[in-house]
Design a protein around this motif. Sequence first.
Motif, PDB file in Angstrom:
ATOM      1  N   UNK A 154       0.549  -1.750   0.095  1.00 23.87           N
ATOM      2  CA  UNK A 154       0.122  -0.113   0.591  1.00 23.87           C
ATOM      3  C   UNK A 154       0.413   0.997  -0.233  1.00 23.87           C
ATOM      4  N   UNK A 155       2.214   1.072  -0.178  1.00 30.38           N
ATOM      5  CA  UNK A 155       2.818   2.252   0.065  1.00 30.38           C
ATOM      6  C   UNK A 155       3.628   2.553  -1.282  1.00 30.38           C
ATOM      7  N   UNK A 156       4.649   3.753  -1.338  1.00 34.06           N
ATOM      8  CA  UNK A 156       5.578   3.258  -2.717  1.00 34.06           C
ATOM      9  C   UNK A 156       6.938   3.516  -2.331  1.00 34.06           C
ATOM     10  N   UNK A 157       7.689   2.888  -2.169  1.00 31.43           N
ATOM     11  CA  UNK A 157       9.180   2.411  -2.165  1.00 31.43           C
ATOM     12  C   UNK A 157      10.166   2.849  -2.905  1.00 31.43           C
ATOM     13  N   UNK A 158      11.175   3.174  -2.375  1.00 32.31           N
ATOM     14  CA  UNK A 158      12.226   3.602  -2.963  1.00 32.31           C
ATOM     15  C   UNK A 158      12.751   2.112  -3.439  1.00 32.31           C
ATOM     16  N   UNK A 159      13.168   1.402  -4.028  1.00 30.18           N
ATOM     17  CA  UNK A 159      14.046   0.073  -3.983  1.00 30.18           C
ATOM     18  C   UNK A 159      15.173   0.007  -3.756  1.00 30.18           C
ATOM     19  N   UNK A 160      16.019   1.038  -4.954  1.00 31.47           N
ATOM     20  CA  UNK A 160      16.663   1.353  -3.756  1.00 31.47           C
ATOM     21  C   UNK A 160      17.127   1.678  -2.342  1.00 31.47           C
ATOM     22  N   UNK A 161      16.395   2.441  -1.787  1.00 29.81           N
ATOM     23  CA  UNK A 161      16.668   2.988  -0.615  1.00 29.81           C
ATOM     24  C   UNK A 161      15.950   2.089   0.672  1.00 29.81           C
ATOM     25  N   UNK A 162      14.908   1.568  -0.092  1.00 27.89           N
ATOM     26  CA  UNK A 162      13.485   0.656   1.051  1.00 27.89           C
ATOM     27  C   UNK A 162      13.079   1.896   1.643  1.00 27.89           C
ATOM     28  N   UNK A 163      12.806   3.227   1.408  1.00 25.75           N
ATOM     29  CA  UNK A 163      12.270   3.881   2.376  1.00 25.75           C
ATOM     30  C   UNK A 163      11.267   4.520   1.626  1.00 25.75           C
ATOM     31  N   UNK A 164      10.140   4.454   2.532  1.00 28.27           N
ATOM     32  CA  UNK A 164       8.982   5.074   1.628  1.00 28.27           C
ATOM     33  C   UNK A 164       8.583   6.184   0.954  1.00 28.27           C
ATOM     34  N   UNK A 165       8.564   6.317  -0.211  1.00 29.17           N
ATOM     35  CA  UNK A 165       8.512   7.552  -1.076  1.00 29.17           C
ATOM     36  C   UNK A 165       7.135   8.652  -0.834  1.00 29.17           C
ATOM     37  N   UNK A 166       7.076   9.375  -0.056  1.00 32.78           N
ATOM     38  CA  UNK A 166       5.759   9.735   1.014  1.00 32.78           C
ATOM     39  C   UNK A 166       4.849  10.873   0.202  1.00 32.78           C
ATOM     40  N   UNK A 167       5.633  12.178  -0.148  1.00 36.73           N
ATOM     41  CA  UNK A 167       5.192  13.332  -1.284  1.00 36.73           C
ATOM     42  C   UNK A 167       5.934  13.380  -1.898  1.00 36.73           C
ATOM     43  N   UNK A 168       5.179  14.634  -3.327  1.00 30.82           N
ATOM     44  CA  UNK A 168       6.035  15.350  -4.139  1.00 30.82           C
ATOM     45  C   UNK A 168       5.809  16.881  -3.843  1.00 30.82           C
ATOM     46  N   UNK A 169       6.855  17.827  -3.503  1.00 28.67           N
ATOM     47  CA  UNK A 169       7.168  18.942  -3.591  1.00 28.67           C
ATOM     48  C   UNK A 169       7.650  19.872  -4.293  1.00 28.67           C
ATOM     49  N   UNK A 170       6.771  20.212  -5.593  1.00 30.64           N
ATOM     50  CA  UNK A 170       7.681  20.863  -6.505  1.00 30.64           C
ATOM     51  C   UNK A 170       7.481  22.389  -6.089  1.00 30.64           C
ATOM     52  N   UNK A 171       7.701  23.262  -7.415  1.00 32.39           N
ATOM     53  CA  UNK A 171       8.231  24.383  -5.409  1.00 32.39           C
ATOM     54  C   UNK A 171       8.197  25.229  -7.556  1.00 32.39           C
ATOM     55  N   UNK A 172       7.039  26.479  -7.458  1.00 35.81           N
ATOM     56  CA  UNK A 172       7.432  27.669  -8.379  1.00 35.81           C
ATOM     57  C   UNK A 172       7.797  28.404  -8.503  1.00 35.81           C
ATOM     58  N   UNK A 173       9.114  28.515  -9.098  1.00 35.02           N
ATOM     59  CA  UNK A 173      10.185  29.105  -9.490  1.00 35.02           C
ATOM     60  C   UNK A 173      10.015  30.013  -9.460  1.00 35.02           C
ATOM     61  N   UNK A 190       0.920   7.401  -9.117  1.00 29.75           N
ATOM     62  CA  UNK A 190       1.368   6.473  -7.690  1.00 29.75           C
ATOM     63  C   UNK A 190       0.895   6.321  -7.085  1.00 29.75           C
ATOM     64  N   UNK A 191      -0.062   7.201  -6.775  1.00 30.07           N
ATOM     65  CA  UNK A 191      -0.736   7.642  -4.828  1.00 30.07           C
ATOM     66  C   UNK A 191       0.079   8.228  -4.542  1.00 30.07           C
ATOM     67  N   UNK A 192       1.064   9.602  -4.712  1.00 31.31           N
ATOM     68  CA  UNK A 192       1.347   9.937  -3.606  1.00 31.31           C
ATOM     69  C   UNK A 192       1.288  11.936  -3.792  1.00 31.31           C
ATOM     70  N   UNK A 193       1.178  12.217  -1.596  1.00 34.62           N
ATOM     71  CA  UNK A 193       0.260  13.074  -1.603  1.00 34.62           C
ATOM     72  C   UNK A 193       1.034  14.310  -3.318  1.00 34.62           C
ATOM     73  N   UNK A 194       0.339  15.243  -3.388  1.00 34.92           N
ATOM     74  CA  UNK A 194       1.030  16.554  -4.021  1.00 34.92           C
ATOM     75  C   UNK A 194       1.195  17.846  -2.937  1.00 34.92           C
ATOM     76  N   UNK A 195       2.077  18.181  -2.406  1.00 36.03           N
ATOM     77  CA  UNK A 195       2.488  19.614  -1.418  1.00 36.03           C
ATOM     78  C   UNK A 195       3.054  20.323  -2.100  1.00 36.03           C
ATOM     79  N   UNK A 196       2.587  21.532  -2.646  1.00 33.60           N
ATOM     80  CA  UNK A 196       2.892  23.170  -3.314  1.00 33.60           C
ATOM     81  C   UNK A 196       3.836  23.354  -2.385  1.00 33.60           C
TER      82      UNK A 196
END
Length: 397
Positions: A154-173, A190-196
């Motif tokens: 039920x999570x998205x995991x970085x296969x290389x580190x084994x850690x959960x990918x918890x959010x996308x954090x884009x920035x409007x430059x 991916x079902x990952x929450x977006x934080x702006x």
Amino acid sequence: MNADISVRDATAGELIGSLRRTLAETSAPMIALHEPEFKGREKEYVADCIETGWVSSLGDYIVRFERMVAEACGVKHAVATVNGTAALHIALLLAGVKQGDEVLAPALTFIATINAITYCGAIPHFVDSETTSLGIDAVKLGAYLDAIAEHRDGSVVNRKTGRRIAAFLPMHTFGHPVDLDAIIALAERWGIPLVEDAAESLGSRYKGRPVGGFGLVGAISFNGNKIVTTGGGGCVLTNDDTIARRAKHITTTAKHKHDWAFVHDEIGYNYRLPNLNAALGCAQMERLDSFLDRKRALAKRYEAAFHNSNGFIFMREPDYATSNYWLNAVLLAPELAASRDLILEMTNAAGFGVRPVWTLIPKLEMYADSPRMDLSCAEDIERRLINIPSSPALAGT
Ligand SMILES: *Cc1c(COP(=O)(O)O)cnc(C)c1O
């Protein structure tokens, strides 16, 4: 004279000439990169706080300021905070970012974006940029995630580190909106929450709609150098009633409403914006349209000034967006990148406050070990980007 030196001097001369022509009406000996302007009811509102005694953590200006910001950002709720970094911290916490998680964020950003991730005990995972918006490259990120991420329990995991990918954090430059549709599509896939991180982009629009409210939660800054200032301040933005209630609660020490007793039901933060600062903010928000109009006019002038340049490309807003043009920027021609610092030095010496873009965050010691994708475009922008004076007053009063 050495050929490289003459090219460099000619390029600095071109920049100084373009700035002189564009900013001809300004007579100040040094033209700052960005200065606040207080020509509305700022003094009146701040004096009102002092006269009534409502200078601190409660007061009508806070409520009014939150309403004005929510309306300008097209969101249901804005919760005022002591600065934009605090707003980002709370936004990430409320999006569910936890100790040991990873958050996908741009390498090319102000340090606060990334520090807010660290405050949650999470680890930034650096993403490359593209040159249209200067924000994260959704196409490249999509391919990268296909290569390194997987769904697990039920999570998205970085296969290389084994850690959960918890959010996308884009920035409007610098106020230029990233391609939100492409990022939202990825977030949904991916079902990952977006934080702006909308810290720099008050008043900017993506396909006609104000940025800041596209994710589950967003953050904005009202620091002294931003388009609207409260001295220092920020807001958490959301359309979610529960998140808004939680944001208010944990930014105000998680205290239960009671006439006299102190009962706190979790470890909260003292992140609230004082009424004094909100008063300044209300007066500033009344002037937002004027700031936006004049910053647009200034950007148009710059665009014309650099139109036929060989040395500089003016960063215009992406076709899908209306930018607030918080900070105007030019990209140096690639062959001139090595001369950037000397061009900056000569232009500053000529009285124009010009600055390089931020050092890429993964180059800083604290973040040297954080995971990252190939960052070649961000590295290229880092070498070539110069911010040029952008105060609204430069386009008149
Ligand atoms: C200004 C800014 C912040 C932080 O805001 P403060 O109010 O200075 O804490 C965060 N992210 C970005 C991209 C910013 O430019």
